[in-house]
Design an enzyme around this catalytic site. Structure first.
Site: not given
Length: 534
Positions: A62, A292
C-alpha cells in the site's frame, strides 16, 4: 511487459441504481478513471463490473500504491484516486500518506470497512476508528452515516483535496454499501484557488519598490501553481537573485538561469548567512523557513524586511516576522507584476559552474555530472538519494522545461513509486528516477508495477553500501551511527526478478556507455552504480 486490464463493462447509461453505479459515474465526471490500489476483501465489491473507461494500477504494497498516486497527481495537477484495505492496509500506506500531505498532493483515498450490520461485534478486518487513523495527515476524513451518502462524500473529498492548500482526503466505505440503491450525483464545480488580499499586495509592492537588495526564496508552491515562467519574468524585472527554499519538493526556478543562487540549507544561521546583505526577503510558495536543526538568532539578515506568500494559511500563521500573505503563487506574482516597476539595477552575473569532477574513481559527483550531460532533453526527474543531493545540486542543474520531484517529508519509500506515477501521467516521455540504495529498499516491490504497467522509468540506484546520509548527519553530532551499513544487496537481481532489465557499473571508464544504454529505447530499466564515498 504489458499491463492486464480490469476493464470489463461500460458505464451505466441510465440513472445509477446502486452506490457503485453512482460512484463510477461521479469518478468519470471528475476525471478520476485511473485507480491506484492493492485490493482486499472489504474493497472487492467496489470493482464488480468495473467500467472499461477505468484502469486499475496495481501496487504490491500500500505504501507503493500511495507513492504512485502521489507522482501521478503531481504530474497531472489533478487529484488521484487511491483504494486501500481497511486498517492494516491504510497502516502500510501511512508513511507515504504523510509525504503526500507534506507534498501538498491532492489525493482521494478510499478504504474498505466491514459490513455495517456486524460492526458492533468488532469483526475481523474492521477499522475501529476509521476516520481517526489517517489523521493528522489528511485534510478531511469521513465514514458516511448512510450508504447513499457515499457519492457525496467522495465528491466532497475531491473538492477538499483540490482546494488550497492541496492534500489528501479520506473516505471509509463499508463493504455492504456498494450494493445499496442510490441515485446519481452531478458534482458541483468548485474553484480551489486563493487570491491574495489586494491591500496586502499594495503593501508588499511598496516594500519591494523601496528595497535596494531583494532576495527571492522560491518553494514548491511556485511549481504547484504553475508560476515558474511568471517568477522568471518577475525576478528579471527586479534584477533579484533567486534561491530555492529548504526542502523544496519541486523545482520552482531554472537552475541554469543567471539569477539563480543555489539552495538554502535548513538551518537558521546558515539561511541568514546565505541571504547576505539583502534588505528585503520575498518568500514565494514556501514557509519562512523550514529548519532541520536547532538554531538561534535572527530569521533574516539585520535590517531586512520579510514578505512571505503561500496559499496555506498555516504557513502564514507561523511566519515569525514581517508580512505574511495567503494566496496562490501565480496570482500573487501576477499582482506584483502589475504593481512593481522595472528596476534599472546592474545585471547580476551568472555563477560560474563547478569544474567537472575528477574521473579517477566512480563517485556520485561524477555520476551526476555524466547523467546531466547525457540525459534526454526535458526529462522528468524524481529523486530520493539523500546522500547524493549535494552532488545533484552541484552537477545536475534542473533547467527550464524540466520537471523535478522529491519528498518533502523526509521519509523514505516515496521516490521509486512516485516515478512510476509520473511516467503513467506522461505517456511517451521518459522519467529518470535517482535512488539511494537504502531508499530503494523501502519500496523495491514497486519495480514490479513499473514492469507490469510498462512505465517508462529509468532507475539509477546509487549504491554506496549503506545509509550514507545518516553517517554524514551523525558526524555533525560526533556519533558513530549504528545500523547504517547495507552490504551485499544485488539490485540487478532484484530488478530482473520483477521483470525490469538491469545492469551494473563500477568503472568510471564504462559509465558513459552504461548511461547511454540506460536511456536507449523505451520501458523501465535499472542501472546500479557502485560508487566510492569521498
Amino acid at each position: 511487459m504489458t499491463a492486464r486490464s480490469l476493464h470489463v463493462a461500460p458505464l451505466p447509461r441510465s440513472e445509477g441504481s446502486t452506490v457503485r453505479d453512482a460512484v463510477m459515474r461521479l469518478l468519470a465526471d471528475l476525471g478520476m478513471t485511473t485507480i491506484f490500489g492493492n485490493p482486499g476483501s472489504t474493497e472487492l465489491p467496489m470493482f464488480r463490473d468495473l467500467p472499461y473507461q477505468f484502469r486499475y494500477i496495481l501496487g504490491l504494497q500500500e505504501s507503493a500504491v500511495v507513492g504512485m498516486a502521489d507522482g501521478y497527481a503531481q504530474a497531472t495537477g489533478r487529484a488521484a484516486l487511491v483504494n486501500l484495505h481497511s486498517s492494516a492496509g491504510l497502516g502500510h500506506a501511512m508513511g507515504n500518506l504523510f509525504t503526500a500531505y507534506r507534498n501538498n498532493t491532492p489525493l482521494v483515498v478510499t478504504a474498505g470497512q466491514q459490513a455495517r450490520s456486524i460492526l458492533p461485534h468488532e469483526p475481523f478486518l474492521y477499522a475501529e476508528r476509521a476516520t481517526e487513523f489517517p489523521r493528522p495527515f489528511v485534510k478531511w476524513a469521513v465514514e458516511p452515516a448512510r450508504a447513499e451518502d457515499v457519492p457525496l462524500a467522495i465528491a466532497r473529498a475531491f473538492h477538499v483535496a483540490m482546494q488550497a492548500p492541496r492534500g489528501p482526503a479520506f473516505v471509509s466505505i463499508p463493504i455492504d454499501d456498494w450494493e445499496r440503491p442510490c441515485a446519481s450525483l452531478t458534482p458541483a464545480r468548485v474553484s480551489g484557488r486563493v487570491g491574495p488580499d489586494p491591500l496586502a499586495m499594495d503593501e508588499a509592492a511598496a516594500i519591494l519598490t523601496a528595497a535596494n537588495r531583494i532576495a527571492i526564496v522560491a518553494g514548491a508552491g511556485v511549481a504547484n501553481n504553475k508560476a515558474r515562467d511568471a517568477l522568471v519574468t518577475f525576478a528579471e524585472r527586479l534584477g533579484a537573485a533567486v534561491r530555492i527554499a529548504p526542502m523544496a519538493a519541486r523545482n520552482p526556478f531554472p537552475e541554469d538561469h543567471a539569477l539563480f543562487r543555489g539552495f538554502l540549507p535548513a538551518s537558521r544561521e546558515a539561511i541568514v548567512r546565505d541571504l547576505g546583505d539583502a534588505d528585503c526577503v520575498l518568500v514565494l510558495g514556501a514557509p519562512a523557513f523550514t529548519y532541520h536543526v536547532e538554531g538561534a538568532g535572527p530569521f533574516v539578515p539585520a535590517g531586512a524586511t520579510l514578505i512571505q506568500i503561500d496559499d496555506d494559511p498555516a504557513k502564514a500563521a507561523r511566519t515569525p516576522e514581517g508580512l505574511a500573505i495567503v494566496g496562490d503563487a501565480a496570482l500573487a506574482i501576477a499582482a506584483l507584476l502589475a504593481r512593481v516597476p522595472t528596476r534599472s539595477t546592474p545585471a547580476l552575473a551568472a555563477v560560474a559552474p563547478l569544474p567537472p569532477p575528477a574521473a579517477d574513481w566512480l563517485t556520485d559527483a561524477l555520476l551526476m555530472a555524466r547523467l546531466s550531460a547525457l540525459r534526454p532533453p526535458g526529462i522528468a526527474i524524481v529523486e530520493e538519494a539523500p546522500s547524493t543531493r549535494g552532488p545533484l545540486h552541484d552537477f545536475f542543474p534542473v533547467r527550464a522545461g524540466d520537471e523535478f520531484h522529491t519528498c518533502a517529508s523526509g521519509g523514505l519509500g516515496h521516490g521509486l513509486p512516485a516515478a512510476i506515477g509520473v511516467a503513467l501521467a506522461r505517456p511517451g516521455e521518459p522519467v529518470l528516477c535517482l535512488l539511494g540504495d537504502g531508499s530503494a529498499m523501502y519500496a523495491i516491490q514497486g519495480l514490479w508495477s513499473a514492469g507490469h504497467h510498462a512505465a517508462d522509468v529509468r532507475f539509477v540506484v546509487v549504491n554506496n553500501g549503506g545509509y550514507a546520509a545518516l553517517d554524514q548527519f551523525g558526524a555533525l553530532f560526533g556519533i558513530d551511527v549504528v545500523g547504517s551499513k547495507l552490504p551485499g544487496i544485488d539490485f540487478v537481481a532484484l530488478a530482473e526478478g520483477q521483470g525490469v532489465p538491469a545492469a551494473r557499473v563500477d568503472d568510471p571508464a564504462a559509465l558513459d556507455a552504461a548511461i547511454a544504454d540506460l536511456f536507449r529505447g523505451t520501458g523501465p530499466r535499472l542501472l546500479e552504480v557502485i560508487v566510492v564515498q569521498e
